[in-house]
Each structure stands twice: as C-alpha cells, then as structure tokens.
Design a protein around this motif. Structure first.
Motif, PDB file in Angstrom:
ATOM      1  N   CYS A   1      11.217  44.317  41.531  1.00 30.80           N
ATOM      2  CA  CYS A   1      10.746  45.686  41.767  1.00 30.80           C
ATOM      3  C   CYS A   1       9.538  45.708  42.700  1.00 30.80           C
ATOM      4  O   CYS A   1       9.451  46.538  43.608  1.00 30.80           O
ATOM      5  N   LEU A   2       8.600  44.786  42.473  1.00 29.31           N
ATOM      6  CA  LEU A   2       7.402  44.749  43.308  1.00 29.31           C
ATOM      7  C   LEU A   2       7.725  44.432  44.761  1.00 29.31           C
ATOM      8  O   LEU A   2       6.978  44.819  45.663  1.00 29.31           O
ATOM      9  N   SER A   3       8.830  43.731  44.973  1.00 32.94           N
ATOM     10  CA  SER A   3       9.209  43.410  46.359  1.00 32.94           C
ATOM     11  C   SER A   3       9.492  44.675  47.161  1.00 32.94           C
ATOM     12  O   SER A   3       9.380  44.672  48.396  1.00 32.94           O
ATOM     13  N   PHE A   4       9.819  45.767  46.471  1.00 32.77           N
ATOM     14  CA  PHE A   4      10.096  47.022  47.177  1.00 32.77           C
ATOM     15  C   PHE A   4       8.821  47.731  47.605  1.00 32.77           C
ATOM     16  O   PHE A   4       8.880  48.645  48.413  1.00 32.77           O
ATOM     17  N   PHE A   5       7.685  47.313  47.069  1.00 32.90           N
ATOM     18  CA  PHE A   5       6.432  47.923  47.483  1.00 32.90           C
ATOM     19  C   PHE A   5       6.226  47.774  48.987  1.00 32.90           C
ATOM     20  O   PHE A   5       5.616  48.625  49.622  1.00 32.90           O
ATOM     21  N   HIS A   6       6.730  46.675  49.534  1.00 31.91           N
ATOM     22  CA  HIS A   6       6.502  46.391  50.951  1.00 31.91           C
ATOM     23  C   HIS A   6       7.481  47.138  51.854  1.00 31.91           C
ATOM     24  O   HIS A   6       7.307  47.145  53.078  1.00 31.91           O
ATOM     25  N   ILE A   7       8.494  47.739  51.256  1.00 33.30           N
ATOM     26  CA  ILE A   7       9.490  48.465  52.052  1.00 33.30           C
ATOM     27  C   ILE A   7       8.954  49.823  52.478  1.00 33.30           C
ATOM     28  O   ILE A   7       9.169  50.270  53.610  1.00 33.30           O
ATOM     29  N   PHE A   8       8.233  50.494  51.569  1.00 35.66           N
ATOM     30  CA  PHE A   8       7.791  51.851  51.836  1.00 35.66           C
ATOM     31  C   PHE A   8       6.443  51.841  52.550  1.00 35.66           C
ATOM     32  O   PHE A   8       5.482  51.254  52.049  1.00 35.66           O
ATOM     33  N   PRO A   9       6.336  52.498  53.681  1.00 37.82           N
ATOM     34  CA  PRO A   9       5.051  52.555  54.390  1.00 37.82           C
ATOM     35  C   PRO A   9       4.059  53.431  53.627  1.00 37.82           C
ATOM     36  O   PRO A   9       4.446  54.359  52.920  1.00 37.82           O
ATOM     37  N   THR A  10       2.785  53.123  53.739  1.00 37.16           N
ATOM     38  CA  THR A  10       1.753  53.916  53.082  1.00 37.16           C
ATOM     39  C   THR A  10       1.043  54.807  54.093  1.00 37.16           C
ATOM     40  O   THR A  10       0.938  54.474  55.279  1.00 37.16           O
ATOM     41  N   ASP A  11       0.559  55.943  53.597  1.00 33.79           N
ATOM     42  CA  ASP A  11      -0.190  56.890  54.412  1.00 33.79           C
ATOM     43  C   ASP A  11      -1.676  56.609  54.204  1.00 33.79           C
ATOM     44  O   ASP A  11      -2.196  56.821  53.099  1.00 33.79           O
ATOM     45  N   PRO A  12      -2.386  56.132  55.216  1.00 33.49           N
ATOM     46  CA  PRO A  12      -3.802  55.790  55.047  1.00 33.49           C
ATOM     47  C   PRO A  12      -4.673  56.999  54.710  1.00 33.49           C
ATOM     48  O   PRO A  12      -5.811  56.835  54.260  1.00 33.49           O
ATOM     49  N   GLU A  13      -4.151  58.200  54.918  1.00 37.16           N
ATOM     50  CA  GLU A  13      -4.904  59.412  54.614  1.00 37.16           C
ATOM     51  C   GLU A  13      -4.877  59.729  53.122  1.00 37.16           C
ATOM     52  O   GLU A  13      -5.710  60.505  52.634  1.00 37.16           O
ATOM     53  N   LEU A  14      -3.933  59.130  52.382  1.00 42.53           N
ATOM     54  CA  LEU A  14      -3.831  59.386  50.946  1.00 42.53           C
ATOM     55  C   LEU A  14      -4.671  58.385  50.167  1.00 42.53           C
ATOM     56  O   LEU A  14      -4.687  57.199  50.501  1.00 42.53           O
ATOM     57  N   PRO A  15      -5.376  58.834  49.121  1.00 38.53           N
ATOM     58  CA  PRO A  15      -6.211  57.905  48.341  1.00 38.53           C
ATOM     59  C   PRO A  15      -5.383  56.909  47.548  1.00 38.53           C
ATOM     60  O   PRO A  15      -4.269  57.207  47.097  1.00 38.53           O
ATOM     61  N   GLN A  16      -5.942  55.738  47.364  1.00 36.50           N
ATOM     62  CA  GLN A  16      -5.282  54.666  46.624  1.00 36.50           C
ATOM     63  C   GLN A  16      -5.250  54.998  45.128  1.00 36.50           C
ATOM     64  O   GLN A  16      -6.131  55.672  44.603  1.00 36.50           O
ATOM     65  N   VAL A  17      -4.210  54.512  44.472  1.00 38.27           N
ATOM     66  CA  VAL A  17      -4.044  54.727  43.038  1.00 38.27           C
ATOM     67  C   VAL A  17      -4.045  53.372  42.338  1.00 38.27           C
ATOM     68  O   VAL A  17      -3.431  52.412  42.818  1.00 38.27           O
TER      69      VAL A  17
ATOM     70  N   LEU B   1       5.405  56.750  43.438  1.00 38.21           N
ATOM     71  CA  LEU B   1       4.264  57.051  44.304  1.00 38.21           C
ATOM     72  C   LEU B   1       4.375  56.340  45.647  1.00 38.21           C
ATOM     73  O   LEU B   1       4.053  56.914  46.694  1.00 38.21           O
ATOM     74  N   ARG B   2       4.825  55.087  45.621  1.00 36.64           N
ATOM     75  CA  ARG B   2       4.958  54.342  46.877  1.00 36.64           C
ATOM     76  C   ARG B   2       5.947  55.008  47.820  1.00 36.64           C
ATOM     77  O   ARG B   2       5.759  55.031  49.038  1.00 36.64           O
ATOM     78  N   LYS B   3       7.021  55.554  47.276  1.00 41.96           N
ATOM     79  CA  LYS B   3       7.999  56.245  48.118  1.00 41.96           C
ATOM     80  C   LYS B   3       7.388  57.466  48.792  1.00 41.96           C
ATOM     81  O   LYS B   3       7.883  57.927  49.820  1.00 41.96           O
ATOM     82  N   LYS B   4       6.315  57.982  48.217  1.00 41.46           N
ATOM     83  CA  LYS B   4       5.633  59.141  48.788  1.00 41.46           C
ATOM     84  C   LYS B   4       4.482  58.737  49.702  1.00 41.46           C
ATOM     85  O   LYS B   4       3.708  59.584  50.147  1.00 41.46           O
ATOM     86  N   GLY B   5       4.362  57.443  49.943  1.00 44.63           N
ATOM     87  CA  GLY B   5       3.355  56.968  50.878  1.00 44.63           C
ATOM     88  C   GLY B   5       2.027  56.606  50.257  1.00 44.63           C
ATOM     89  O   GLY B   5       1.060  56.338  50.976  1.00 44.63           O
ATOM     90  N   VAL B   6       1.958  56.583  48.924  1.00 45.49           N
ATOM     91  CA  VAL B   6       0.702  56.270  48.246  1.00 45.49           C
ATOM     92  C   VAL B   6       0.540  54.750  48.119  1.00 45.49           C
ATOM     93  O   VAL B   6       1.463  54.051  47.698  1.00 45.49           O
ATOM     94  N   ASP B   7      -0.631  54.254  48.451  1.00 45.02           N
ATOM     95  CA  ASP B   7      -0.936  52.835  48.287  1.00 45.02           C
ATOM     96  C   ASP B   7      -1.325  52.608  46.832  1.00 45.02           C
ATOM     97  O   ASP B   7      -2.371  53.088  46.373  1.00 45.02           O
ATOM     98  N   VAL B   8      -0.484  51.894  46.083  1.00 49.60           N
ATOM     99  CA  VAL B   8      -0.714  51.661  44.660  1.00 49.60           C
ATOM    100  C   VAL B   8      -1.223  50.233  44.444  1.00 49.60           C
ATOM    101  O   VAL B   8      -0.560  49.270  44.836  1.00 49.60           O
ATOM    102  N   LEU B   9      -2.385  50.131  43.813  1.00 44.63           N
ATOM    103  CA  LEU B   9      -2.924  48.831  43.429  1.00 44.63           C
ATOM    104  C   LEU B   9      -2.397  48.553  42.018  1.00 44.63           C
ATOM    105  O   LEU B   9      -2.917  49.076  41.034  1.00 44.63           O
ATOM    106  N   TYR B  10      -1.367  47.726  41.936  1.00 47.22           N
ATOM    107  CA  TYR B  10      -0.644  47.525  40.680  1.00 47.22           C
ATOM    108  C   TYR B  10      -1.180  46.309  39.933  1.00 47.22           C
ATOM    109  O   TYR B  10      -1.037  45.181  40.383  1.00 47.22           O
TER     110      TYR B  10
END
Length: 305
Positions: free
Chosen positions: A170-186, A207-216
């Motif tokens: 599942c975590l491997s998919f984190f790298h598939i979705f681009p993040t929006d630098p304008e959105l705050p990290q979660v 959240l990642r699919k929506k461009g949010v950078d998630v610190l998991y």
C-alpha cells in the motif's frame, strides 16, 4: 512456424548458437518434423529474442539469462494458475470473484508464500484496478488477520508477516500520486499499543490521491518527541486511528496532549474505539464512509489550509 535458418535470419542469432542454447540449456523446445528438422514456434522466437536482449542489453551470459527465463516462465505459469483457480470456482459477479481472491491471498500469506502472494496481488490490480483491489481485497485481509490474531486463529508471526507485506504494498502507492506543495502536510499515526492500521492507511491513501503530502508513522507510535516533529514539519493536521478499545486512553491522551501544546491543531479521528467517546470530538470523528472523509476534507482541511 520457422525453420532454424529462418529463426536465425529473423533474430540475428547464428544457427549454431541456437542449437547450443537448445541442447545445453534447454531454453527452447522446437517441434521436430518427421524428417527430424527443427521448427520454431512464435513462443520459441519470443523466448530467443528475450534471451538475446538479456545478453546484449543487460550484459548477462547465457547461463544467467537461461535461469532468468526459467523464473519468468514460472511466474507466468503461476499467474495463469491463480487466475484460472479464481475464475473456475463457480460463477459469480465481480465482488464474488474478489472474495475468492481474498481467500487465495490470505492463504498464501498465512503460509508465508511470498512469490505466490506477489503474483496474486499483481493479478488483482490488473483484473480489478487500484481502488477495488485495495478496498475489497487488501484492506479486508489487514482487518481479518488482526482479528484472527486477537482470537488466537493466527500466530503473531503470521499477523506481522501479513501486515507488513500488505502495508508495504500500500505504501508503494504513495509515490504514484503527486503532491500539491500548496497543501499542508498531514501526520498519520496510531497511538502506543495500537497495531491495527488498515483504516489509517486507507484514509492516508485517500488524502494522497487528493495531492496531500502524508507523513505516515503507522502503528504503535510513541507520544514522546512528537511535538518536535510537529514543529519541525509545521504540521497542522493529525490523523489518529484507534480500533482496540483498550488503546482508547492512549488515543485520547494523544489528542489532549497535542491540543495543550498546539491549541490550533486539527484532527481526523477514526477507528471503532473513538465511537466510545460520546461525540466529544465532534467533526473530527470519522466513520468508515468515504463521504464522511470527503466532508472532513472539504469542511476542515481545505477550510483551514
């Protein structure tokens, strides 16, 4: 069908080399005519072409390439066998087919058959796509193995192995979705003692699919030092999941401790244990309904981003 001369001309491999590869390494098994002449099938041609590319492009010798070809064939056969076993067990709609895949994958992981599990997962993504594979196959297994461990139906080793295999996938998919630098990290975590992270992982992928950078951070996260991480990364949103009721005090302590240190911080609180807080956390409480997640994202995250 091709004669050895035609195969040689087509592939740019000397006929003597093709014969040597056949007799010494068994990489192809051409059909023999009544007169004893070799006739190469399309599959033979593709195998020879693949061998040639491994030798020329990957700088392998023929023995190394032959071993890789054998592994490649085995993987293809395993995929075919798994696909046929899932499809052949009676009729059914797509959901019933996914249920059979759950059983096959759970069995493979319970018996530590890594290669078979990888084959099933790859087949599942090709058959059902990303969303259905995660929602209907992988996450149900994450929940099931945790329940089986608690009920004594699975050993701690089976639980750890299965969980780690699926979490890493599942975590491997984190790298598939681009993040929006304008959105705050979660920040996403489970409090001390809480090992069930399926819901947290699913919400993090949402959240990642929506461009949010998630610190998991995942399961069993200690409270000590979390304030330094929040300050250094300027975290304003924290997702916490608690499924085991006995871990609820740690979850609440996490929330209250962070609120004391960071009065403006916002939360997304999920997991069945938080249902026992009598609604004191209001709009921060999330169910497993993705519509609830979307509402939190629109009304809290975007509104305060």
């Amino acid at each position: 069908m091709y004669t050895i001369k035609q195969a040689s001309d087509l592939l740019g491999i000397p006929a003597v080399t093709i014969r040597a590869w056949e007799t010494r390494y068994g990489v192809v098994s051409p059909v023999r005519t009544e007169s004893g002449y070799r006739m190469f099938t399309e599959e033979n041609i593709e195998d020879l072409r693949w061998l040639k590319s491994q030798i020329e492009d990957q700088s392998l010798n023929i023995s190394q390439a032959a071993r890789l070809l054998e592994q490649r064939r085995k993987k293809q056969n395993d995929t075919t066998d798994v696909s046929e076993s899932i499809d052949d067990e009676g009729e059914g709609d797509g959901f019933q087919v996914r249920e059979r895949m759950v059983e096959r994958l759970y069995e493979a992981l319970s018996n530590y058959r890594t290669d078979q599990a990888k084959t099933i997962v790859e087949l599942g993504f090709s058959m059902f796509g990303y969303d259905a594979m995660l929602k209907d196959v992988m996450f149900p297994i994450l929940i099931r193995v945790g329940d089986d461990w608690e009920n004594g139906k699975a050993t701690v080793f089976q639980e750890h192995y299965t969980t780690q295999f699926l979490v890493q996938k599942c975590l491997s998919f984190f790298h598939i979705f681009p993040t929006d630098p304008e959105l705050p990290q979660v920040l996403a975590l489970c409090p001390p003692g809480e090992q069930h992270q399926a819901g947290l992982l699913m919400f993090s992928l949402f959240l990642r699919k929506k461009g949010v950078d998630v610190l998991y951070l995942g399961a069993d996260t200690p409270f000590e030092g979390i304030d330094k991480l929040i300050r250094s990364q300027q975290i304003r949103f924290v997702c916490i999941s608690v499924s085991i009721l006995s871990c609820l005090p740690q979850g609440e302590a996490f929330v209250e401790g962070l609120l004391k240190e960071f009065p403006d911080i916002q939360f997304a609180l999920g997991g069945s244990a938080f249902e026992h807080t009598s609604g004191k956390y209001g709009p921060w409480l999330l169910s497993s309904d993705t519509r609830d997640w979307q509402k939190w994202f629109d009304d809290i995250y975007l509104a305060k981003a």
